[in-house]
Enzyme design. Sequence first.
Site, short mmCIF file in Angstrom:
data_model
loop_
_atom_site.label_atom_id
_atom_site.label_comp_id
_atom_site.label_asym_id
_atom_site.label_seq_id
_atom_site.Cartn_x
_atom_site.Cartn_y
_atom_site.Cartn_z
CE LYS A 22 -3.63 -0.49 2.67
NZ LYS A 22 -4.30 -0.43 4.08
NE ARG A 91 -5.12 3.43 4.22
CZ ARG A 91 -4.81 3.86 2.60
NH1 ARG A 91 -4.69 4.81 2.46
NH2 ARG A 91 -5.55 3.04 1.48
N GLY A 100 -7.96 -8.26 5.16
CA GLY A 100 -9.06 -8.67 6.84
C GLY A 100 -8.63 -8.89 8.01
CG MET A 102 -2.74 -7.13 10.11
SD MET A 102 -0.85 -7.16 10.28
CE MET A 102 -0.85 -6.35 8.31
NE ARG A 335 -5.59 -4.54 -3.68
CZ ARG A 335 -6.43 -4.19 -2.90
NH1 ARG A 335 -5.47 -4.13 -1.46
NH2 ARG A 335 -7.33 -4.68 -2.62
CG HIS A 451 -6.34 -38.22 5.91
ND1 HIS A 451 -7.70 -38.18 5.54
CD2 HIS A 451 -5.40 -39.01 5.47
CE1 HIS A 451 -7.11 -39.87 4.98
NE2 HIS A 451 -5.80 -40.12 4.86
NE ARG A 635 8.80 -47.99 -13.12
CZ ARG A 635 7.99 -47.32 -11.50
NH1 ARG A 635 8.85 -46.49 -11.15
NH2 ARG A 635 6.48 -47.63 -12.02
CD GLU A 767 13.03 -45.52 -8.12
OE1 GLU A 767 11.80 -44.62 -8.21
OE2 GLU A 767 13.61 -46.49 -9.27
CB SER A 786 14.21 -40.67 -15.47
OG SER A 786 12.75 -40.07 -15.55
N GLY A 788 13.06 -39.90 -10.29
CA GLY A 788 11.51 -40.45 -9.45
C GLY A 788 11.31 -39.47 -8.34
CG ASN A 790 6.25 -40.11 -4.93
OD1 ASN A 790 6.79 -39.84 -3.74
ND2 ASN A 790 6.02 -42.13 -4.84
CG ASP A 791 10.24 -44.51 -4.73
OD1 ASP A 791 9.61 -44.82 -3.60
OD2 ASP A 791 10.30 -45.34 -5.34
CB CYS A 854 9.33 -39.67 -14.66
SG CYS A 854 9.83 -41.46 -14.13
CE1 TYR A 874 11.27 -37.69 -18.75
CE2 TYR A 874 13.61 -37.54 -20.26
CZ TYR A 874 12.49 -37.49 -19.11
OH TYR A 874 12.96 -39.00 -19.03
P1 ADP Z 1 -7.74 -1.80 3.65
O1 ADP Z 1 -6.18 -2.64 4.13
O2 ADP Z 1 -8.63 -2.80 4.66
O3 ADP Z 1 -8.06 -1.64 1.63
P2 ADP Z 1 -7.24 1.07 3.80
O4 ADP Z 1 -5.81 1.00 4.67
O5 ADP Z 1 -7.17 0.63 2.67
O6 ADP Z 1 -7.99 -0.27 4.40
O7 ADP Z 1 -8.58 1.64 4.34
C1 ADP Z 1 -9.49 0.93 4.50
C2 ADP Z 1 -10.79 2.19 4.19
O8 ADP Z 1 -10.80 3.80 4.73
C3 ADP Z 1 -10.72 2.08 2.51
O9 ADP Z 1 -12.20 2.25 1.57
C4 ADP Z 1 -9.96 3.12 2.08
O10 ADP Z 1 -10.14 4.25 1.08
C5 ADP Z 1 -10.56 4.42 3.81
N1 ADP Z 1 -9.00 5.37 3.87
C6 ADP Z 1 -8.03 5.19 4.32
N2 ADP Z 1 -7.24 6.18 4.74
C7 ADP Z 1 -7.85 7.46 4.10
C8 ADP Z 1 -7.57 8.75 4.52
N3 ADP Z 1 -6.92 9.12 4.30
N4 ADP Z 1 -8.86 8.53 4.25
C9 ADP Z 1 -10.09 8.88 3.79
N5 ADP Z 1 -10.01 7.75 3.54
C10 ADP Z 1 -9.37 6.98 4.15
MG MG Z 2 10.05 -45.08 -7.38
MG MG Z 3 -7.90 -0.10 0.84
#
Ligand code: ADP
Ligand code: MG
Ligand code: MG
Length: 902
Positions: A22, A91, A100, A102, A335, A451, A635, A767, A786, A788, A790-791, A854, A874
């Site tokens: 970011k 952020r 989700g 941090m 990004r 498993h 083989r 192998e 070749s 092997g 796995n072995d 193989c 290969y």
């Molecule tokens: P995530 O990694 O979950 O995308 P962000 O750091 O991008 O989290 O921020 C969460 C939300 O807050 C996003 O919608 C982002 O655009 C908004 N946001 C972050 N910083 C600012 C800021 N300085 N002003 C306004 N909105 C912000």
């Molecule tokens: Mg074998």
């Molecule tokens: Mg974001």
Amino acid sequence: MATYVKDFSEGDKDQKDLLGGKGANLAEMTRLGLPVPPGFTITTEACREFLRTGEVPAELRVEVTMALRRLEDALGRQLGDFHEPLLVSVRSGAKFSMPGMMETVLNVGLNDASVQGLAEYSGDERFAWDSYRRLIQMFGRTVLDLDGELFSQALDDAKAARGATSDVDLTAEDLRGLVETFKDIVRRETGRDFPQHPREQLDMAIVAVLASWGTERARLYRRKERIPDDLGTAVNVCSMVFGNLGPTSGTGVAFTRDPATGKSGDYGDYLVNAQGEDVVAGIRNTATLADLEQIDPTAYAELRQAMRRLETHYRDLCDIEFTIERGKLWMLQTRVGKRTAAAAFRIATHLVDENLITMDEALSRVTGAQLSQLLFPQFAAGSDATLLTTAMAASPGAAVGRVVLDSATAVERAAQGEDVILVRRETNPDDLGGMIAAVGVLTARGGKTSHAAVVARGMGRTAVVGAEAVVIDLTSRSFTVAGRTVREGDLIAIDGSTGEVFWGDVDVVPSPVTRYLEDGLDAALAATDDEEVRDLVRSVDRILRHADATRRLRVLANADTPEDAARARRLGAQGIGLCRTEHMFLGERREHIEHVVLAEDDAAHLAALDALLPLQREDFVGLLREMDGLPTTIRLLDPPLHEFLPDLTELSVKVALAEERGEVDEGDVRLLAAVRRMHEANPMLGLRGVRLGLVVPGLFALQIRAVCEAVAIRRAEGGDPHAEIMVPLVGSVQELRLVREEALRIMSEVGAEHGIEIDLPVGVMIELPRAALTADRIAAQAQFFSFGTNDLTQTTWGFSRDDVEGAFFAQYTANGVLTVSPFETIDAKGVGRLVQIAVEEGRATRPDLVIGVCGEHGGDPESIRFFDAVGLDYVSCSPFRVPVARLEAGRAAVTGVDADTR
Ligand code: ADP
Ligand code: MG
Ligand code: MG
């Protein structure tokens, strides 16, 4: 002195290690002159120091002060000032996105005094109190670790009290009240007041983000995604801009192309008068970008321009977060966007057509894993089945069947011709029979290396695991999920690519890409008039053909039957790298092996072998016919002979019972004696492979003769057979020398009988560690190697795969001893080292030595890159992996990996 803080104006997109994804991209946008609210990034180095010592480095506080002052001076406002307060967001942002894991805290700097300042300065009291309640809510959840429910409940109560359905209907007065309630919650739950000092808020938020890297949740996520634990996260402190300043403000997300389908064109969602995550949280209905064009044409035009700029700059699909504050556009994040497998292929070729990337780049932007996702059968669109739950997608595919709750029932019902889905709390080795019988597996527990997941992937069975919502009740033969009861025998459908579980029937169809691979481009295009699908198929075709033209590695297949061989060839295999002949001794032919084992004298022994000759010969003729013109590596027999004999316990019981009845069968008694004699404590390391060939007279000779005669027959038919003979489990060059001498003798005999010259390459499977370590000597007797793998993995690690994989690999992955099973991806440092040694020393003796692999690893993307890097000729893999291997071999050639640095 370490640099813990960088202004956005100081970095660029290539500094993801230091600034996180970011931060690096915020810096890049700043550099490009796009409207990014100014701010600074606390580097991952600060986080690593924090993780090491458990304390915030003293220099960090100083550097934050300096950066903050620079920011305040530039904007002419001060953090949390009473009049025109500067507010910031704090952020998180690691090198790899961890959705989700941090969370971000917005509006840092607001307190009882500056909220008034914000109200005056903005002329919008409602907005000021809305911002303040958001701060306490996010701060409470993220920094103070309080249950978010407490706040959302209070918000709902406030809405209910006002009779409002949406948060925008709350008045300034309501929100002021809500702030008081939120502060009470904080006081009650933490025993402390919500911190009023702006710098204290900032410092606490920074520490919370730094600490969030080490939470159990984040750790688990990283393990699952194979992200190293020691990278650390960066923290971005960014001056706030406001999308919640009334109807001329709003916040949105946008994509420069459709990340779901890859279709060209802008996509996005916009929410008026909203902040942060509101737009993706589904709290109100969002508008499209087309709507935004109506709402605010100027801001829209500016956004379009920024999007185009970013896409041209990154030369890829960009994913963007933006905010409009009173008509002014602000860019908050970008990004290179995640995308589906189909979108990846389409976007790559579209970018080539737009002359933004080369074909080589297009190839490097798609993966074998994405291609394999396109190969699995799919649920036909437009079904009305009910979604029961979504869990972990463990083994891809789409399966529909009747629920069975134990293995025995699965086997029984499957034997009656029913498609069944085995639903278990978790599986263990006893469930193997049921898993084989079922079309799919669903478990309530376990992760991607449980498993169930490991075994299902190994046999290509669709699986969804870890469906925590599923509660199985064996007494009532049913399970409950999401308030519904599903009984044994009910129809369910599971999607192993998405983790979805449906109730009811869903049609399953082969994927269009499978169709293309099997029947060719024209047939696949003719089969549909959906232009999107046709575009996808064309994209896959172009990229795969480019991979074929680019790759250095040849791709062969492991195939034992003419049918498999034909399939492999259709899928692009350039030969057979492994034909396992043990399959030719099963079924009715077992009996012949019994005769071989029980023969009382040499004559009987040879006669028994002779009976096998015509059968084997026919097998090879069939195979060589399908593989005409291409190398076909056969083989010699590998498993211990007792694998072809009855089970010791079963036979003992049978004989004992017969004795009791006084009906002794002489044959059974002799067989039992033989089975006892041949019983091994550790068959994997016992009398098998070349050892068997040297100890049981005539066995290898029979196989070699069958191959030679098949070659003679195919030549007589006008064919172009290229059989090669491969000797398994060699540990010493002397073993190979003995087999090779015999092979040469038989070649010249059969050649003389048919009046032709037969000169088949004789090679060896590497192998055993000893074979790898004495490769220079072995190469003197071998025309090809070749691996092997796995072995070789079993013998290098001392693992018996069947015993260890289901038993403790899950634990080994959980505690970090293994990041991935060495049976799935080659262990480059250990097993790979042996491969490297053998390649170097083998070629030193014999420069034209042909070297391949193989083992199953031959179809694994990461392993393929390794094999390319160490100079193999290969890879050979199961037929259905051939397209993936072709693609990955191409990618290896254009991206290149240094084998030593992995
Ligand atoms: P995530 O990694 O979950 O995308 P962000 O750091 O991008 O989290 O921020 C969460 C939300 O807050 C996003 O919608 C982002 O655009 C908004 N946001 C972050 N910083 C600012 C800021 N300085 N002003 C306004 N909105 C912000
Ligand atoms: Mg074998
Ligand atoms: Mg974001």
